[in-house]
Design a protein around this motif. Sequence first.
Motif, PDB file in Angstrom:
ATOM      1  N   TYR A   1       2.137  78.946 -30.287  1.00 13.81           N
ATOM      2  CA  TYR A   1       1.691  77.910 -31.223  1.00 13.81           C
ATOM      3  C   TYR A   1       2.672  77.771 -32.386  1.00 13.81           C
ATOM      4  O   TYR A   1       2.944  76.661 -32.848  1.00 13.81           O
ATOM      5  N   GLU A   2       3.180  78.898 -32.878  1.00 12.99           N
ATOM      6  CA  GLU A   2       4.132  78.832 -33.990  1.00 12.99           C
ATOM      7  C   GLU A   2       5.435  78.179 -33.551  1.00 12.99           C
ATOM      8  O   GLU A   2       6.031  77.412 -34.309  1.00 12.99           O
ATOM      9  N   GLN A   3       5.886  78.459 -32.334  1.00 13.30           N
ATOM     10  CA  GLN A   3       7.098  77.809 -31.815  1.00 13.30           C
ATOM     11  C   GLN A   3       6.869  76.317 -31.635  1.00 13.30           C
ATOM     12  O   GLN A   3       7.780  75.521 -31.823  1.00 13.30           O
ATOM     13  N   GLY A   4       5.655  75.951 -31.275  1.00 13.60           N
ATOM     14  CA  GLY A   4       5.335  74.554 -31.038  1.00 13.60           C
ATOM     15  C   GLY A   4       4.950  73.797 -32.298  1.00 13.60           C
ATOM     16  O   GLY A   4       4.583  72.619 -32.234  1.00 13.60           O
ATOM     17  N   GLY A   5       4.991  74.454 -33.450  1.00 10.07           N
ATOM     18  CA  GLY A   5       4.670  73.789 -34.692  1.00 10.07           C
ATOM     19  C   GLY A   5       3.191  73.505 -34.880  1.00 10.07           C
ATOM     20  O   GLY A   5       2.825  72.470 -35.440  1.00 10.07           O
ATOM     21  N   ARG A   6       2.337  74.402 -34.388  1.00 13.77           N
ATOM     22  CA  ARG A   6       0.884  74.218 -34.515  1.00 13.77           C
ATOM     23  C   ARG A   6       0.279  75.387 -35.308  1.00 13.77           C
ATOM     24  O   ARG A   6      -0.421  76.233 -34.751  1.00 13.77           O
ATOM     25  N   PRO A   7       0.544  75.466 -36.613  1.00 17.89           N
ATOM     26  CA  PRO A   7       0.074  76.611 -37.403  1.00 17.89           C
ATOM     27  C   PRO A   7      -1.449  76.714 -37.483  1.00 17.89           C
ATOM     28  O   PRO A   7      -1.989  77.816 -37.609  1.00 17.89           O
TER      29      PRO A   7
END
Length: 150
Positions: free
Chosen positions: A70-76
């Motif tokens: 999620y962090e790599q995908g920009g979904r904090p």
Amino acid sequence: MIRDDIKSALVAAMKAGDKESTATLRLIQAAIKNRDIEARTGPAPADDDLLVIEVMQKMVKQRRESIAMYEQGGRPELAAGEAAEVAVIERFLPRMMDDAEAAAAIAAIRDEIGATGLKDMGRVMAELKARHAGQIDMAKASALVKAALG
């Protein structure tokens, strides 16, 4: 027993209106129930707490992998939800050994069984798992045992 602690925590979370904890605790119970169903075909587990700990450690590992994705995908916001679930699950897990404690346990087992080289790694790992299951990350332990025997 950890199972009973989870059950009482679920009741407390429902009474307090804590929806996030309630949902996570229900997920834990469902995962444990699935594991119980899988275990029906084989021999009964020697220690129920070890079975529950194993299930919860797997859940934590899955969530940590999800957090990274999620962090790599920009979904904090999704990563934060997973981190909250990890926090609830970890309340019921025993404290994990740090690297120094794990190394000391490995050294004690190595000396006790007379392990001298990498050919004895299986024996050391088996004894480590028998004594410290649920308290040590076996993936890290593998590298530490290899270093201690190599």
